[in-house]
Design an enzyme around this catalytic site. Structure first.
Site, PDB file in Angstrom:
ATOM      1  CB  SER A  97      -0.919  -0.015   1.220  1.00  0.00           C
ATOM      2  OG  SER A  97      -1.805  -1.108   1.171  1.00  0.00           O
ATOM      3  CB  ILE A 169      -8.318   2.748  -6.886  1.00  0.00           C
ATOM      4  CG1 ILE A 169      -8.573   3.166  -8.330  1.00  0.00           C
ATOM      5  CG2 ILE A 169      -9.615   2.254  -6.239  1.00  0.00           C
ATOM      6  CD1 ILE A 169      -8.930   2.008  -9.255  1.00  0.00           C
ATOM      7  CE  LYS A 170      -5.578  -0.346   0.684  1.00  0.00           C
ATOM      8  NZ  LYS A 170      -4.568  -1.418   0.741  1.00  0.00           N
ATOM      9  CG  MET A 171      -2.283   5.292  -2.275  1.00  0.00           C
ATOM     10  SD  MET A 171      -1.483   4.986  -0.679  1.00  0.00           S
ATOM     11  CE  MET A 171      -2.048   3.323  -0.337  1.00  0.00           C
TER      12      MET A 171
END
Length: 290
Positions: A97, A169-171
């Protein structure tokens, strides 16, 4: 049989190693293998039919797929170390991540050799769904990689041909998810001090009746900070970098990082381990730390 190497044998690394070993040959490398705690980790690997390698090079030998599951701070360094060891036909899947630019720097490092790089975003906590945790994959080989890992029991989707987009997207999601955890921790910590926690939770439930403020949601959100706040604070550093790279000052994410780090720091200062708080109840945990 598919050959897989996993770099990093923490919580997520152990789950992927143990579950994938049912359908593939799995070797694992963790720099902790070189520490006094290494023998315990190696024994845990062997119990799960996973081969604990003696070096990164040994772990990568013969592996078609290399999963990097380390901490955010070590993600780029691992890609740089693996790059000269990777051979044609080997794929480094970066599950970490980190900010899109960090992923792109890792991809450039791998591109300097003969291996291939894929950006992977893990879109939910690995436990409890384990291999069924949703994965987004990005890069030139994303569709091929997704098909292979779906066949191995994962839930993967090719979402972009460009490295960095699935991590974006994840961040951006983490701004909200980790922020909600931090807000809940701060909100209920103050409410408990004033003795109004029941009234606050009742009000939150009245405003958002579908979320579970009157049930397990507060316990779950605060437990995530208590158990994983150190790692989450580190990840928030990458979230802040993501936002700043986009021209934003990220004041909310900076505050989230501070709150995520503060609760585990308080636990450590008082000699309280997360497992000492199980089964987790946020009121009991805060009483323990007063």
């Amino acid at each position: 049989m598919t050959n897989i190497a996993i770099i990093g044998f923490g919580e997520a690394g152990q789950i992927y190693a143990n579950d994938l070993s049912q359908v593939a040959r799995v070797s694992v490398w963790d720099k902790k293998f070189l520490t006094p705690a290494g023998e315990t980790l190696k024994a845990a690997a062997e119990q799960g039919s996973v081969h604990p390698a003696s070096s990164l090079a040994e772990a990568l030998e013969g592996a078609e797929w290399v999963l990097s599951l380390v901490t955010a701070a070590n993600a780029l360094e691992v890609a740089q170390q693996a790059a000269p060891l990777l051979r044609s036909g080997q794929y480094l899947l970066d599950f970490n991540s980190v900010a899109p630019e960090t992923k792109r720097a890792a991809a450039r490092a791998v591109a300097s050799g003969t291996g291939a790089y894929l950006d992977v975003a893990v879109m939910a906590p690995v436990p409890p769904k384990r291999l069924q945790t949703p994965l987004l994959m990005g890069g030139n080989h994303a569709e091929y990689a997704a098909s292979i890992f779906n066949a191995l029991g994962c839930q993967a989707r090719a979402a972009s041909f460009h490295v960095g987009e699935v991590s974006a997207i994840k961040m951006c999601r983490s701004v909200m998810i980790k922020g909600l955890e931090a807000l809940t921790t701060e909100c209920l910590s103050a409410a408990k001090q004033y003795g109004v926690e029941d009234a606050v939770l009742s009000s939150l439930h009245a405003s958002f009746p579908s979320l579970g403020w009157n049930d397990q949601l507060p316990h779950y959100l605060i437990s995530r900070v208590a158990e994983h706040g150190v790692r989450r604070a580190e990840e928030m550093g990458e979230v802040i970098k993501t936002l700043q790279d986009a021209g934003l000052n990220a004041p909310m994410s900076q505050a989230t990082q501070q709150v995520q780090a503060a609760l585990p720091a308080k636990m450590q200062a008082q000699g309280v381990n997360y497992h000492d708080l199980m089964p987790f109840n946020w009121q009991d945990a805060f009483c323990r730390l007063e």
